[in-house]
Design a protein around this motif. Structure first.
Motif, PDB file in Angstrom:
ATOM      1  N   LEU A  27       0.133 -12.130  16.679  1.00  0.00           N
ATOM      2  CA  LEU A  27       1.121 -11.654  15.708  1.00  0.00           C
ATOM      3  C   LEU A  27       0.447 -11.118  14.456  1.00  0.00           C
ATOM      4  CD1 LEU A  27       4.100 -11.399  14.865  1.00  0.00           C
ATOM      5  CD2 LEU A  27       3.951 -13.742  13.964  1.00  0.00           C
ATOM      6  N   SER A  28      -0.613 -11.793  14.006  1.00  0.00           N
ATOM      7  CA  SER A  28      -1.341 -11.332  12.831  1.00  0.00           C
ATOM      8  C   SER A  28      -1.965  -9.965  13.082  1.00  0.00           C
ATOM      9  CB  SER A  28      -2.411 -12.353  12.458  1.00  0.00           C
ATOM     10  OG  SER A  28      -3.194 -11.885  11.393  1.00  0.00           O
ATOM     11  N   THR A  29      -2.534  -9.771  14.251  1.00  0.00           N
ATOM     12  CA  THR A  29      -3.129  -8.474  14.582  1.00  0.00           C
ATOM     13  C   THR A  29      -2.064  -7.393  14.643  1.00  0.00           C
ATOM     14  OG1 THR A  29      -4.843  -9.613  15.851  1.00  0.00           O
ATOM     15  CG2 THR A  29      -4.545  -7.256  16.257  1.00  0.00           C
ATOM     16  N   PHE A  30      -0.924  -7.717  15.238  1.00  0.00           N
ATOM     17  CA  PHE A  30       0.157  -6.737  15.336  1.00  0.00           C
ATOM     18  C   PHE A  30       0.653  -6.318  13.944  1.00  0.00           C
ATOM     19  CE2 PHE A  30       4.716  -5.830  15.540  1.00  0.00           C
ATOM     20  CZ  PHE A  30       4.727  -4.765  16.433  1.00  0.00           C
ATOM     21  N   LEU A  31       0.839  -7.293  13.067  1.00  0.00           N
ATOM     22  CA  LEU A  31       1.311  -6.966  11.729  1.00  0.00           C
ATOM     23  C   LEU A  31       0.258  -6.206  10.935  1.00  0.00           C
ATOM     24  CD1 LEU A  31       3.143 -10.305  10.780  1.00  0.00           C
ATOM     25  CD2 LEU A  31       4.164  -8.140  11.507  1.00  0.00           C
ATOM     26  N   TYR A  32      -1.011  -6.526  11.190  1.00  0.00           N
ATOM     27  CA  TYR A  32      -2.078  -5.789  10.495  1.00  0.00           C
ATOM     28  C   TYR A  32      -2.079  -4.316  10.883  1.00  0.00           C
ATOM     29  CZ  TYR A  32      -6.771  -4.376   9.120  1.00  0.00           C
ATOM     30  OH  TYR A  32      -7.840  -3.707   8.571  1.00  0.00           O
ATOM     31  N   ARG A  33      -1.736  -4.040  12.141  1.00  0.00           N
ATOM     32  CA  ARG A  33      -1.734  -2.656  12.617  1.00  0.00           C
ATOM     33  C   ARG A  33      -0.446  -1.922  12.243  1.00  0.00           C
ATOM     34  NH1 ARG A  33      -4.125  -3.722  18.744  1.00  0.00           N
ATOM     35  NH2 ARG A  33      -6.284  -4.251  18.093  1.00  0.00           N
ATOM     36  N   HIS A  34       0.554  -2.643  11.717  1.00  0.00           N
ATOM     37  CA  HIS A  34       1.836  -2.028  11.346  1.00  0.00           C
ATOM     38  C   HIS A  34       2.200  -2.424   9.915  1.00  0.00           C
ATOM     39  CE1 HIS A  34       1.837  -2.206  15.769  1.00  0.00           C
ATOM     40  NE2 HIS A  34       2.573  -1.107  15.734  1.00  0.00           N
ATOM     41  N   PRO A  35       1.537  -1.871   8.905  1.00  0.00           N
ATOM     42  CA  PRO A  35       1.808  -2.265   7.507  1.00  0.00           C
ATOM     43  C   PRO A  35       3.221  -1.915   7.050  1.00  0.00           C
ATOM     44  CG  PRO A  35       0.353  -0.352   7.599  1.00  0.00           C
ATOM     45  CD  PRO A  35       0.480  -0.861   8.995  1.00  0.00           C
ATOM     46  N   THR A  36       3.793  -0.869   7.597  1.00  0.00           N
ATOM     47  CA  THR A  36       5.161  -0.518   7.205  1.00  0.00           C
ATOM     48  C   THR A  36       6.146  -1.606   7.618  1.00  0.00           C
ATOM     49  OG1 THR A  36       4.605   1.820   7.479  1.00  0.00           O
ATOM     50  CG2 THR A  36       6.945   1.251   7.352  1.00  0.00           C
ATOM     51  N   LEU A  37       5.930  -2.155   8.803  1.00  0.00           N
ATOM     52  CA  LEU A  37       6.790  -3.246   9.260  1.00  0.00           C
ATOM     53  C   LEU A  37       6.627  -4.476   8.371  1.00  0.00           C
ATOM     54  CD1 LEU A  37       8.735  -4.397  11.361  1.00  0.00           C
ATOM     55  CD2 LEU A  37       6.748  -5.027  12.754  1.00  0.00           C
ATOM     56  N   VAL A  38       5.398  -4.751   7.926  1.00  0.00           N
ATOM     57  CA  VAL A  38       5.161  -5.888   7.027  1.00  0.00           C
ATOM     58  C   VAL A  38       5.919  -5.692   5.718  1.00  0.00           C
ATOM     59  CG1 VAL A  38       3.406  -7.134   5.715  1.00  0.00           C
ATOM     60  CG2 VAL A  38       2.918  -6.378   8.044  1.00  0.00           C
ATOM     61  N   LEU A  39       5.842  -4.475   5.181  1.00  0.00           N
ATOM     62  CA  LEU A  39       6.560  -4.180   3.942  1.00  0.00           C
ATOM     63  C   LEU A  39       8.063  -4.343   4.124  1.00  0.00           C
ATOM     64  CD1 LEU A  39       6.400  -3.128   1.017  1.00  0.00           C
ATOM     65  CD2 LEU A  39       6.577  -0.806   1.941  1.00  0.00           C
ATOM     66  N   LEU A  40       8.574  -3.896   5.258  1.00  0.00           N
ATOM     67  CA  LEU A  40      10.001  -4.019   5.529  1.00  0.00           C
ATOM     68  C   LEU A  40      10.415  -5.489   5.645  1.00  0.00           C
ATOM     69  CD1 LEU A  40      12.617  -2.476   6.145  1.00  0.00           C
ATOM     70  CD2 LEU A  40      11.994  -2.544   8.571  1.00  0.00           C
ATOM     71  N   LEU A  41       9.596  -6.300   6.317  1.00  0.00           N
ATOM     72  CA  LEU A  41       9.917  -7.718   6.455  1.00  0.00           C
ATOM     73  C   LEU A  41       9.877  -8.448   5.115  1.00  0.00           C
ATOM     74  CD1 LEU A  41       7.957  -8.591   9.730  1.00  0.00           C
ATOM     75  CD2 LEU A  41      10.425  -8.338   9.464  1.00  0.00           C
ATOM     76  N   LEU A  42       8.976  -8.018   4.224  1.00  0.00           N
ATOM     77  CA  LEU A  42       8.870  -8.662   2.917  1.00  0.00           C
ATOM     78  C   LEU A  42      10.022  -8.274   1.994  1.00  0.00           C
ATOM     79  CD1 LEU A  42       5.028  -8.343   2.204  1.00  0.00           C
ATOM     80  CD2 LEU A  42       6.293 -10.414   2.802  1.00  0.00           C
ATOM     81  N   LEU A  43      10.478  -7.031   2.106  1.00  0.00           N
ATOM     82  CA  LEU A  43      11.505  -6.548   1.186  1.00  0.00           C
ATOM     83  C   LEU A  43      12.929  -6.830   1.662  1.00  0.00           C
ATOM     84  CD1 LEU A  43      10.096  -3.073   0.056  1.00  0.00           C
ATOM     85  CD2 LEU A  43      10.052  -5.245  -1.175  1.00  0.00           C
ATOM     86  N   THR A  44      13.113  -7.025   2.961  1.00  0.00           N
ATOM     87  CA  THR A  44      14.472  -7.193   3.479  1.00  0.00           C
ATOM     88  C   THR A  44      15.202  -8.409   2.889  1.00  0.00           C
ATOM     89  OG1 THR A  44      13.945  -6.030   5.529  1.00  0.00           O
ATOM     90  CG2 THR A  44      15.854  -7.494   5.547  1.00  0.00           C
TER      91      THR A  44
END
Length: 323
Positions: A27-44
């Motif tokens: 999961l950490s590797t997946f989120l590292y490769r998708h920074p836009t998704l990380v930003l979306l999860l943090l802001l939602t």
């Protein structure tokens, strides 16, 4: 020939498979490769909270202000009308709005006068240990309950309190009695007067003015002040042309706190004020004992409009240009 024989006798090395990674690692590797998704999860989550809970409550409040209370049944009539807003323009309600706005403005101006020297000393002259001590002294009142601080001020300003004792020792009883005799400001004692509420507001909101100004002054480069002095500017000119414009965003930030908090507060006027109502007290009374939710909602729109006008005026003065 010999090499072929050796190669045949030696066992062939087998490639070892990579160790199986755990789910958190994948999961950490997946989120590292998708920074836009990380930003979306943090802001939602905060955006959902802001949009549904905060803005939704404000919209519901605004809608309620366009309803009215039936005088005969005492029930809320849910039909669009401006009758509730017309009630705001009666003499009694206008007096409440003007009284609250005048108190907020007086508190804010006085807070700037009191906070700026302290903040300037903290930013420019205080040594690191002294600055830490001043930070502690400024924020220490915030560690206690707001109600404790308010009622402590009530005891201090009472006729038998410490403040009255100091005034008596200095021989200033006549001056204090003269202030308490002023209509609209005075009362039986400072603990039951608009002047006492004013002093309590100064005490409880002062940290909210000192800290933003100190942060703004810390960002002012010392080289600018030295350059101003090298060009022949006097200290007052340097303050007016260099220090004040660069510190003005901090002053506005602190004034937003003090002005808006004073506009909506109902505890200080209720504990230390006289019989004159403030906006916060009116809202509490209408939505509580009176049950007039539409008029209470209309009254809450007044501080929002005042603060919107205040921010527009601050923007016109360039308060946000240096942010």
């Amino acid at each position: 020939m010999v090499e072929d024989i050796v190669r045949l006798k030696l066992p062939q090395a087998r490639a070892t498979p990579p160790p199986r990674r755990s789910f958190p690692q994948r999961l950490s590797t997946f989120l590292y490769r998708h920074p836009t998704l990380v930003l979306l999860l943090l802001l939602t989550p905060p955006l959902v909270w802001l949009g549904v809970i905060y803005l939704g409550s404000l919209i519901a409040l605004l809608i309620q202000s366009f309803y009215r209370l039936d005088d005969f049944t005492g029930l809320v009539v849910r039909s669009f009308t401006l009758d509730t807003y017309r009630q705001l323009f009666t003499a009694a309600n206008l007096d409440i709005v003007l009284r609250t706005t005048a108190m907020a403005a007086a508190v804010t101006v006085t807070e700037v006068i009191l906070a700026f020297p302290v903040a300037y000393y903290m930013a420019r002259y205080a040594s690191p240990p002294m600055k830490a001590a001043l930070y502690l002294g400024v924020t220490l009142p915030l560690w206690s309950s707001y109600l404790v601080r308010v009622y402590s001020m009530k005891l201090i300003l009472a006729k038998e309190g410490v403040f009255s004792w100091i005034v008596t020792q200095l021989g200033l009883d006549g001056l204090l009695n003269g202030l308490l005799a002023l209509p609209g400001l005075g009362g039986p004692s400072l603990s039951v007067s608009a002047l006492g509420a004013y002093l309590a507001f100064l005490y409880v909101w002062l940290p909210y003015m000192i800290l933003p100004i100190e942060a703004a002054l810390t960002r002012v480069p010392r080289s600018l002040l030295e350059a101003s002095a090298d060009l022949g500017a006097r200290p007052l000119q340097t303050f007016r042309r260099v220090t004040w414009p660069l510190a003005f965003p901090g002053v506005v930030a602190g004034s937003i706190f003090t002005f808006s908090l004073t506009l909506g507060d109902f505890i200080v006027p209720g504990a230390l004020g006289n019989s004159s109502f403030f906006i916060g007290q009116v809202v509490l009374a209408y939505q509580g004992t009176a049950g007039n939710i539409p008029l209470a909602a209309a009254f809450t729109v007044v501080p929002m409009v005042i603060m919107a006008l205040y921010l527009i005026g601050a923007k016109q003065l360039g308060a946000f240009d240096a942010l």
